[in-house]
Design a protein around this motif. Structure first.
Motif, PDB file in Angstrom:
ATOM      1  N   ILE A 166       0.854  -1.192  -0.127  1.00 17.63           N
ATOM      2  CA  ILE A 166       0.011   0.128  -0.038  1.00 17.63           C
ATOM      3  C   ILE A 166       0.898   1.251   0.131  1.00 17.63           C
ATOM      4  O   ILE A 166       1.550   1.296   0.877  1.00 17.63           O
ATOM      5  CB  ILE A 166      -0.870  -0.075   1.296  1.00 17.63           C
ATOM      6  CG1 ILE A 166      -1.873  -1.258   1.398  1.00 17.63           C
ATOM      7  CG2 ILE A 166      -1.595   1.190   1.255  1.00 17.63           C
ATOM      8  CD1 ILE A 166      -2.518  -1.452   2.624  1.00 17.63           C
ATOM      9  N   VAL A 167       0.696   2.045  -1.056  1.00 18.33           N
ATOM     10  CA  VAL A 167       1.703   3.294  -1.079  1.00 18.33           C
ATOM     11  C   VAL A 167       0.918   4.590  -0.998  1.00 18.33           C
ATOM     12  O   VAL A 167      -0.210   4.434  -2.043  1.00 18.33           O
ATOM     13  CB  VAL A 167       2.478   3.043  -2.311  1.00 18.33           C
ATOM     14  CG1 VAL A 167       3.365   4.423  -2.342  1.00 18.33           C
ATOM     15  CG2 VAL A 167       3.400   1.898  -2.324  1.00 18.33           C
ATOM     16  N   ARG A 168       1.173   5.533  -0.259  1.00 23.01           N
ATOM     17  CA  ARG A 168       0.598   6.805  -0.290  1.00 23.01           C
ATOM     18  C   ARG A 168       1.545   7.838  -0.668  1.00 23.01           C
ATOM     19  O   ARG A 168       2.435   7.968  -0.010  1.00 23.01           O
ATOM     20  CB  ARG A 168      -0.163   6.794   0.998  1.00 23.01           C
ATOM     21  CG  ARG A 168      -1.237   6.072   1.356  1.00 23.01           C
ATOM     22  CD  ARG A 168      -1.966   6.366   2.489  1.00 23.01           C
ATOM     23  NE  ARG A 168      -3.210   5.580   2.803  1.00 23.01           N
ATOM     24  CZ  ARG A 168      -2.996   4.461   3.295  1.00 23.01           C
ATOM     25  NH1 ARG A 168      -1.983   3.838   4.000  1.00 23.01           N
ATOM     26  NH2 ARG A 168      -4.226   3.695   3.388  1.00 23.01           N
ATOM     27  N   VAL A 169       1.168   8.380  -1.749  1.00 21.31           N
ATOM     28  CA  VAL A 169       2.287   9.632  -2.239  1.00 21.31           C
ATOM     29  C   VAL A 169       1.618  11.016  -1.810  1.00 21.31           C
ATOM     30  O   VAL A 169       0.454  11.278  -1.999  1.00 21.31           O
ATOM     31  CB  VAL A 169       2.373   9.470  -3.680  1.00 21.31           C
ATOM     32  CG1 VAL A 169       3.592  10.413  -4.275  1.00 21.31           C
ATOM     33  CG2 VAL A 169       3.051   8.091  -3.865  1.00 21.31           C
ATOM     34  N   ASN A 170       2.390  11.783  -1.298  1.00 18.60           N
ATOM     35  CA  ASN A 170       2.050  13.022  -1.227  1.00 18.60           C
ATOM     36  C   ASN A 170       3.288  14.087  -1.545  1.00 18.60           C
ATOM     37  O   ASN A 170       4.181  14.441  -0.672  1.00 18.60           O
ATOM     38  CB  ASN A 170       1.774  13.339   0.426  1.00 18.60           C
ATOM     39  CG  ASN A 170       1.329  14.885   0.689  1.00 18.60           C
ATOM     40  OD1 ASN A 170       0.965  15.484  -0.077  1.00 18.60           O
ATOM     41  ND2 ASN A 170       1.232  15.075   2.018  1.00 18.60           N
TER      42      ASN A 170
ATOM     43  N   ALA B 259       6.475   9.776   0.536  1.00 19.04           N
ATOM     44  CA  ALA B 259       5.419   8.905   0.467  1.00 19.04           C
ATOM     45  C   ALA B 259       5.615   7.755   1.607  1.00 19.04           C
ATOM     46  O   ALA B 259       6.679   7.658   2.158  1.00 19.04           O
ATOM     47  CB  ALA B 259       5.544   8.128  -0.743  1.00 19.04           C
ATOM     48  N   THR B 260       4.581   7.138   2.149  1.00 23.45           N
ATOM     49  CA  THR B 260       4.741   6.005   2.862  1.00 23.45           C
ATOM     50  C   THR B 260       4.107   4.797   2.377  1.00 23.45           C
ATOM     51  O   THR B 260       3.256   4.892   1.255  1.00 23.45           O
ATOM     52  CB  THR B 260       3.823   6.295   4.247  1.00 23.45           C
ATOM     53  OG1 THR B 260       2.465   6.450   3.884  1.00 23.45           O
ATOM     54  CG2 THR B 260       4.113   7.600   4.956  1.00 23.45           C
TER      55      THR B 260
ATOM     56  N   GLU C  10       8.825   4.953   5.066  1.00 21.12           N
ATOM     57  CA  GLU C  10       8.932   6.423   4.842  1.00 21.12           C
ATOM     58  C   GLU C  10       9.879   6.596   3.655  1.00 21.12           C
ATOM     59  O   GLU C  10      11.155   6.461   3.929  1.00 21.12           O
ATOM     60  CB  GLU C  10       9.168   7.419   6.039  1.00 21.12           C
ATOM     61  CG  GLU C  10       7.982   7.090   6.994  1.00 21.12           C
ATOM     62  CD  GLU C  10       8.368   8.283   8.153  1.00 21.12           C
ATOM     63  OE1 GLU C  10       8.676   9.199   8.113  1.00 21.12           O
ATOM     64  OE2 GLU C  10       7.969   7.618   9.407  1.00 21.12           O
ATOM     65  N   VAL C  11       9.486   7.356   2.524  1.00 18.30           N
ATOM     66  CA  VAL C  11      10.449   7.589   1.349  1.00 18.30           C
ATOM     67  C   VAL C  11      10.278   9.042   1.114  1.00 18.30           C
ATOM     68  O   VAL C  11       9.374   9.533   1.397  1.00 18.30           O
ATOM     69  CB  VAL C  11      10.232   6.565   0.275  1.00 18.30           C
ATOM     70  CG1 VAL C  11      10.765   5.120   0.771  1.00 18.30           C
ATOM     71  CG2 VAL C  11       8.760   6.741  -0.176  1.00 18.30           C
TER      72      VAL C  11
ATOM     73  N   ASP D 230      16.291  14.362  -5.990  1.00 21.38           N
ATOM     74  CA  ASP D 230      17.012  14.481  -7.417  1.00 21.38           C
ATOM     75  C   ASP D 230      16.272  13.563  -8.431  1.00 21.38           C
ATOM     76  O   ASP D 230      17.075  12.760  -9.029  1.00 21.38           O
ATOM     77  CB  ASP D 230      18.503  14.243  -7.385  1.00 21.38           C
ATOM     78  CG  ASP D 230      19.292  15.270  -6.554  1.00 21.38           C
ATOM     79  OD1 ASP D 230      18.841  16.741  -6.588  1.00 21.38           O
ATOM     80  OD2 ASP D 230      20.058  14.866  -5.762  1.00 21.38           O
ATOM     81  N   GLY D 231      15.024  13.279  -8.331  1.00 24.50           N
ATOM     82  CA  GLY D 231      14.369  12.481  -9.096  1.00 24.50           C
ATOM     83  C   GLY D 231      14.143  10.941  -8.725  1.00 24.50           C
ATOM     84  O   GLY D 231      13.580  10.133  -9.214  1.00 24.50           O
ATOM     85  N   ALA D 232      14.862  10.489  -7.613  1.00 25.68           N
ATOM     86  CA  ALA D 232      15.109   9.237  -7.374  1.00 25.68           C
ATOM     87  C   ALA D 232      14.359   9.050  -5.823  1.00 25.68           C
ATOM     88  O   ALA D 232      14.522   9.925  -4.765  1.00 25.68           O
ATOM     89  CB  ALA D 232      16.328   8.845  -7.110  1.00 25.68           C
ATOM     90  N   TRP D 233      13.604   8.145  -5.645  1.00 29.98           N
ATOM     91  CA  TRP D 233      13.026   7.761  -4.227  1.00 29.98           C
ATOM     92  C   TRP D 233      14.069   6.837  -3.245  1.00 29.98           C
ATOM     93  O   TRP D 233      14.815   6.064  -3.827  1.00 29.98           O
ATOM     94  CB  TRP D 233      11.837   6.883  -4.362  1.00 29.98           C
ATOM     95  CG  TRP D 233      10.646   7.622  -5.150  1.00 29.98           C
ATOM     96  CD1 TRP D 233      10.079   7.474  -6.445  1.00 29.98           C
ATOM     97  CD2 TRP D 233       9.699   8.395  -4.508  1.00 29.98           C
ATOM     98  NE1 TRP D 233       9.093   8.381  -6.664  1.00 29.98           N
ATOM     99  CE2 TRP D 233       8.765   8.848  -5.456  1.00 29.98           C
ATOM    100  CE3 TRP D 233       9.353   9.017  -3.131  1.00 29.98           C
ATOM    101  CZ2 TRP D 233       7.811   9.897  -4.994  1.00 29.98           C
ATOM    102  CZ3 TRP D 233       8.338   9.765  -2.792  1.00 29.98           C
ATOM    103  CH2 TRP D 233       7.694  10.460  -3.854  1.00 29.98           C
ATOM    104  N   LYS D 234      14.062   7.474  -2.133  1.00 31.20           N
ATOM    105  CA  LYS D 234      14.980   7.068  -1.070  1.00 31.20           C
ATOM    106  C   LYS D 234      14.341   6.823   0.349  1.00 31.20           C
ATOM    107  O   LYS D 234      13.597   7.491   0.520  1.00 31.20           O
ATOM    108  CB  LYS D 234      16.258   7.866  -1.035  1.00 31.20           C
ATOM    109  CG  LYS D 234      16.863   8.272  -2.374  1.00 31.20           C
ATOM    110  CD  LYS D 234      18.111   9.323  -2.126  1.00 31.20           C
ATOM    111  CE  LYS D 234      18.672   9.384  -3.357  1.00 31.20           C
ATOM    112  NZ  LYS D 234      20.153  10.278  -3.352  1.00 31.20           N
TER     113      LYS D 234
END
Length: 76
Positions: free
Chosen positions: A8-12, A16-17, A43-44, A48-52
């Motif tokens: 389950i991904v929630r982007v804000n 995101a979580t 938590e991510v 610079d365009g990459a999810w960490k």
């Protein structure tokens, strides 16, 4: 064997979580098999365009024999 269930991904915006459930089925060198069920809460952040990963928490939900007669943990 390590299996991950759909997350389950929630982007804000740039944060995101996510929550992922996992199952591990293991066999030790003496032939004993056991199973572990758990949950990752992540938590991510986008940098610079990459999810960490910013934070990762793991909770065990069950650990014990494959027949599920082992210890069940409280979910936090």
């Amino acid at each position: 064997v390590f299996l991950v269930q759909p997350s389950i991904v929630r982007v804000n915006g740039d944060t995101a979580t996510s929550r992922s459930y996992v199952t591990e089925i293991l066999r030790t060198t003496d032939g004993t098999s056991f199973r572990v069920y758990g949950c990752y809460n992540d938590e991510v952040v986008r940098e610079d365009g990459a999810w960490k990963f910013k934070a990762r928490r793991y909770s065990r939900l069950y650990q014990g024999p494959v027949d599920l007669s082992g210890q069940i943990f409280d979910y936090p």
